[in-house]
Scaffold this motif. Structure first.
Motif, PDB file in Angstrom:
ATOM      1  N   HIS A  61       0.857  -1.184   0.000  1.00  0.00           N
ATOM      2  CA  HIS A  61       0.000   0.000   0.000  1.00  0.00           C
ATOM      3  C   HIS A  61       0.890   1.229   0.000  1.00  0.00           C
ATOM      4  O   HIS A  61       1.816   1.326   0.804  1.00  0.00           O
ATOM      5  N   ASP A  62       0.608   2.164  -0.930  1.00  0.00           N
ATOM      6  CA  ASP A  62       1.410   3.387  -1.003  1.00  0.00           C
ATOM      7  C   ASP A  62       0.959   4.390   0.069  1.00  0.00           C
ATOM      8  O   ASP A  62       0.064   4.088   0.878  1.00  0.00           O
ATOM      9  N   GLN A  63       1.574   5.561   0.094  1.00  0.00           N
ATOM     10  CA  GLN A  63       1.276   6.554   1.120  1.00  0.00           C
ATOM     11  C   GLN A  63      -0.169   7.041   1.068  1.00  0.00           C
ATOM     12  O   GLN A  63      -0.695   7.529   2.052  1.00  0.00           O
ATOM     13  N   GLN A  64      -0.815   6.898  -0.082  1.00  0.00           N
ATOM     14  CA  GLN A  64      -2.224   7.283  -0.202  1.00  0.00           C
ATOM     15  C   GLN A  64      -3.164   6.123   0.138  1.00  0.00           C
ATOM     16  O   GLN A  64      -4.380   6.256   0.019  1.00  0.00           O
ATOM     17  N   GLY A  65      -2.598   4.975   0.520  1.00  0.00           N
ATOM     18  CA  GLY A  65      -3.410   3.819   0.879  1.00  0.00           C
ATOM     19  C   GLY A  65      -3.854   2.978  -0.303  1.00  0.00           C
ATOM     20  O   GLY A  65      -4.626   2.031  -0.146  1.00  0.00           O
ATOM     21  N   ARG A  66      -3.359   3.282  -1.504  1.00  0.00           N
ATOM     22  CA  ARG A  66      -3.733   2.515  -2.691  1.00  0.00           C
ATOM     23  C   ARG A  66      -2.933   1.219  -2.761  1.00  0.00           C
ATOM     24  O   ARG A  66      -1.797   1.162  -2.306  1.00  0.00           O
TER      25      ARG A  66
END
Length: 141
Positions: A61-66
């Motif tokens: 999961h990236d910093q944006q939660g994706r």
């Protein structure tokens, strides 16, 4: 022929990974994702830096939660990604690995009895199987 599910715990030291990142969701077309990967050069630009030539896919999961699907290889001795590729460092840690017995073909390993059962990779001289590694994190009490 049904293959047994195998689980084990493994420690993985910090690693560097080079490949192609894809933000994915339930509507993502993995056929297109793989087609695009091979059209941009696939593993060829990564191989000179590869620690191991077995294909790896890292989900995170990236910093944006994706959710990100990262196709590539473990690498070393590289400081800049080839054009269009992404170079990332991941921390070490303990993982729960879920896999199957070795299968004769990649098609079998990524199908319902391999990936389908481990996830409800790829061809090597030993055969094929799909492994899913899940980070183990201690719960705060």
């Amino acid at each position: 022929m049904s293959k047994d599910i195998i689980t084990y715990q493994q420690h993985l030291d910090a690693f560097r990974f080079l490949g192609n990142t894809n933000v994915v969701d339930e509507a993502s077309d993995f056929g297109t994702i793989w087609e695009n990967f091979f059209q941009m050069g696939g593993y060829k630009p990564i191989l000179p830096y590869a620690v191991d030539e077995k294909p790896i896919n890292v989900w995170f999961h990236d910093q944006q939660g994706r959710t990100v699907y990262f196709q590539g290889l473990f690498v070393k001795n590289v400081d800049q990604a080839p054009q269009g590729y992404t170079l990332m460092d991941f921390p070490g840690g303990d993982y729960l690995a879920v896999t199957t017995e070795w299968m004769e073909t990649n098609q079998e390993a990524v199908g319902p009895v391999g990936n389908g059962r481990c996830n409800e990779y790829a061809g090597t001289p030993q055969g094929s199987r799909y492994e899913v590694w899940v980070p183990i994190q201690k719960l705060s009490v």
